[in-house]
Design an enzyme around this catalytic site. Structure first.
Site, mmCIF file in Angstrom:
data_model
loop_
_atom_site.group_PDB
_atom_site.id
_atom_site.type_symbol
_atom_site.label_atom_id
_atom_site.label_comp_id
_atom_site.label_asym_id
_atom_site.label_seq_id
_atom_site.Cartn_x
_atom_site.Cartn_y
_atom_site.Cartn_z
ATOM 1 N N VAL A 112 9.258 -1.622 -2.908
ATOM 2 C CA VAL A 112 10.252 -1.871 -2.044
ATOM 3 C C VAL A 112 11.550 -2.215 -2.853
ATOM 4 O O VAL A 112 11.289 -3.388 -3.735
ATOM 5 C CB VAL A 112 10.078 -2.873 -0.787
ATOM 6 N N ASP A 158 -1.732 -2.323 12.344
ATOM 7 C CA ASP A 158 -1.466 -3.170 11.024
ATOM 8 C C ASP A 158 -0.763 -4.275 11.096
ATOM 9 O O ASP A 158 0.134 -4.469 10.430
ATOM 10 C CB ASP A 158 -1.044 -2.128 10.020
ATOM 11 N N LYS A 188 12.462 1.580 0.713
ATOM 12 C CA LYS A 188 10.921 1.569 0.465
ATOM 13 C C LYS A 188 10.533 3.112 -0.139
ATOM 14 O O LYS A 188 10.845 4.093 0.736
ATOM 15 C CB LYS A 188 10.332 1.550 1.920
ATOM 16 N N GLY A 244 0.684 -1.291 -0.128
ATOM 17 C CA GLY A 244 -0.013 0.027 0.061
ATOM 18 C C GLY A 244 0.969 1.281 -0.042
ATOM 19 O O GLY A 244 0.404 2.393 -0.509
ATOM 20 N N PHE A 245 2.157 1.175 0.545
ATOM 21 C CA PHE A 245 2.971 2.290 0.786
ATOM 22 C C PHE A 245 3.676 2.735 -0.828
ATOM 23 O O PHE A 245 3.531 3.711 -1.013
ATOM 24 C CB PHE A 245 4.020 2.096 1.660
#
Length: 685
Positions: free
Chosen positions: A381, A492, A395, A377-378
């Site tokens: 990587v 999370d 990241k 979701g970020f």
């Protein structure tokens, strides 16, 4: 033009690379960042005036090396680690020092290190030379515990034995040009001039270097420099230079231009002005300065015109930057002060390295697909390798990510301040050119879900390893809830956010959704529910309420997944038609939980330990948060074979997405799996 662009990038990078900065939770940092960019532009203008010299500095003319007659043999792990730290320290320290420093690192396997830039070389010239030498020294002397390399502008040395303050006069290295002196009188004048430089360096100024020139005739001028390693005393420097000068008649006195260098001192003599004029040459005799100044008048006029022109460009650059900065703050609220405010007795600050984007691009081959480790979701990587060989995980926040600056700030704040063996380690960050990048330690065994939910890889997950992973995750969460300076709720926790190091020890990662509680606070409410289906507690999904018990619920799901080797959402469309939580509770209630255990564990598990773990997992996923144990209770229960555990109530099996919704999601999402679907829900007021 290429070298101009290189200088700009290099100047910017050196404002940040390998420098440890205090990242403070306040808007003051952005002000400092603005000043840094302003200083960078100013440095750029100054450096442009030395075009040919900078080009020469980039190439770093190699003069020699000495491995001190040590044999080649593999380093111990401790020595290699300390050596890596030493080389990194040299590169970092050279950016802020006055051109020289030395130190030692380690206790039992100590590494001693020293760097020394030429007396006329300061700032970026010195930093670049030392950084270059730090990369090259291990290559020049591979597998040698001691090494010394020198380039035109600097010398770098390290050893397993202390050498500080010790004079080296043998062996010596020399070089010379093709021009020959016209007569013996010139040789004698040159020798007398060099002796005067030695006297001034060791007696009159005590700065251990001196440079200058003299008129050989009405049409000819000669220039010289003497320099000692600045760990020597004045007397030690004098002895070294006298010994080196005594070698000149054997090699070089008939040449117009020459240099001779031992390990701790150097003399150079030439008919061309080879040194840089800067504020450190202000101690030169007035006559010498005036003569050299006349020779540079023409260049100075050109320089003045260039600086005047570039001054306008600089002001324009600064204006554009201020406009961009203000617009960005208004547009997306990118402020370090937007970190979640925490009322504690001490403010949270951290020593966090800032790495330039150019270094990130080099380490990841410009974010190539070959270096890509995964997506979430970020964003993406990537695996990267720094110049010193350090492997990193990069990241990169996607510009199209549903997460934004708040989640990024959370990562920086929490991971940088939280230190525990079961939490992933944040090494650095990068904020350049609209990029938001975090740099972590590289964990070669990837994430827990990568192994746990793969039929082949799961075969390597025997019972002993699974129990160790459960205990490690529990200790990491306990640290967040009770042992860190403030109570941190992860929000999370899931299998894909548990990474495994080379020994398969678990490390909790991804703190983008984390929140901190004030002293005495036990619960909080949010109108924006964010998390992952299958792992979110019912009170969080339905009411936006979260507490330490929310993480306990997620931990319980993880425990059951580890026991059964299946995803919580993976049973929606199976023959059982129920969640993993309900399935586990029913088989446990019927006394048959061992019959449905992961088949991969048949030959390795201990029945009583498996039953206890499933029992604890079910206690953690109870629907009412009050019924769930704390993480300190969980750790005790995992460690005890005799403790009587309470009977669990029905789990929150009704919370989750329906089968039809899951099928739809899997078709529309190309990035995340069903169980890793991160959601954002806005609750009504």
């Amino acid at each position: 033009m290429q070298w101009i662009m290189f200088l700009f990038l290099f100047s910017f990078g050196n404002c940040s690379f390998h420098k440890t900065r205090k990242v403070t939770v306040s808007l003051k940092n952005l002000s400092r960042y603005s000043m840094m960019v302003t200083q960078t532009c100013f440095d750029f203008l100054l450096l442009m005036s030395f075009g040919t010299l900078v080009t020469k500095a980039q190439t770093q003319i190699y003069l020699g090396s000495n491995c001190e007659n040590t044999s080649q043999e593999p380093f111990s792990t401790a020595y290699q680690t300390n050596l890596d730290k030493m080389l990194t320290w040299m590169s970092t320290d050279a950016a802020t020092s006055k051109g020289y420093n030395h130190t030692s690192i380690g206790i039992n396997t100590t590494v001693y290190g020293l760097y020394d830039c030429r007396g006329d070389v300061v700032g970026h010239f010195c930093e670049f030379c030392v950084s270059f030498a730090a990369r090259e020294a291990p290559k020049r002397c591979p597998n040698r515990v001691s090494a010394m390399v020198w380039y035109e502008y600097c010398i770098l040395r390290y050893s397993n034995e202390s050498f500080f303050g010790k004079i080296l006069t043998h062996p010596t290295w020399h070089g010379f040009g093709t021009k020959k002196v016209s007569n013996m009188a010139e040789v004698l004048k040159g020798e007398g001039f060099v002796r005067s430089l030695i006297r001034k360096a060791t007696e009159e100024t005590s700065q251990l270097y001196y440079l200058g020139g003299f008129n050989l005739s009405s049409t000819q001028r000669r220039y010289g420099m003497v320099h000692c390693s600045r760990d020597l005393t004045n007397e030690g420097c004098r002895q070294c230079l006298e010994a080196v000068l005594a070698q000149v008649h054997k090699c070089c006195e008939q040449k117009v231009g020459w240099f001779i260098w031992s390990g701790t001192c150097m003399i150079r003599y030439d008919d061309q002005m080879f040194y840089l004029l800067n504020n450190q040459t202000s101690s030169l005799p007035a006559s010498n300065q005036q003569t050299d100044k006349k020779r540079g008048d023409k260049r100075s006029k050109i320089l003045i015109i260039s600086i005047s022109l570039m001054g306008s460009i600089f002001l324009l650059c600064l204006s554009l930057y201020r406009f961009w900065f203000r617009r960005r703050v208004r547009k997306d609220g990118f402020r370090l002060s937007s970190f979640h405010k925490i009322q504690t007795e001490e403010s949270w600050t951290t020593d966090l390295r800032i790495i330039p984007l150019t270094t990130i691009l080099q380490s990841t081959d410009n974010f190539s697909e070959a270096c890509k480790l995964g997506e979430g979701g970020f964003g993406s990587v990537y695996k990267g390798i720094l110049a010193d060989g350090t492997q990193i995980a990069v990241k990169r926040l996607s510009k199209f990510s549903g997460q934004g600056s708040e989640e990024f700030n959370n990562e920086v704040l929490f991971i940088a301040n939280l230190q525990h063996r079961n939490l992933v380690r944040l090494l650095a960050c990068c904020l350049e050119e609209n990029e938001s990048i975090l740099v972590y330690e590289y964990l070669q065994n990837k994430s827990l879900d990568f192994h746990l939910f793969d039929d082949e890889k799961r075969k390597q997950f025997d019972w002993k390893l699974r129990l160790r992973i459960v205990n490690g995750i529990a200790r990491g969460i306990l640290y967040l809830h009770e042992d860190s300076r403030v109570t941190v709720i992860h929000r999370d926790l899931k299998a894909s956010n548990v990474l495994l190091d080379h020994d398969m020890n678990p490390k909790i990662s991804d703190f983008g959704l984390a929140r901190a509680f004030e002293i005495g606070q036990t619960q909080a409410n949010t109108k924006r529910v964010m998390g992952t289906y299958g792992y979110m507690a019912p009170e969080y999904v339905m009411q936006g309420l979260f507490s330490v018990k929310s993480d306990v619920f997620s931990f319980g799901v993880l425990v059951l997944e580890i026991m059964y080797g299946r995803k919580n959402s993976g049973l929606y469309m199976s023959e059982h038609g129920q969640t993993l939580l309900l399935y586990a509770w029913r088989t446990w209630s019927a006394g048959k939980c061992l019959e449905m255990i992961d088949p991969m564990l048949e030959k390795s598990f201990i029945g009583s330990e498996v039953e206890r773990c499933i029992h604890i997992g079910l206690l953690c996923v109870q629907e009412d948060a009050k019924d769930r144990p704390t993480m300190s209770d969980v750790v005790v229960m995992l460690a005890s074979d005799t403790m009587v555990l309470p009977k669990p109530k029905h789990p929150a099996f009704s919370i989750g997405i329906m089968a039809s919704e899951e099928v739809h999601t899997s078709k529309s999402s190309k990035i995340v799996s069903n169980s890793d679907l991160t959601v954002s829900v806005s609750l009504p007021r």
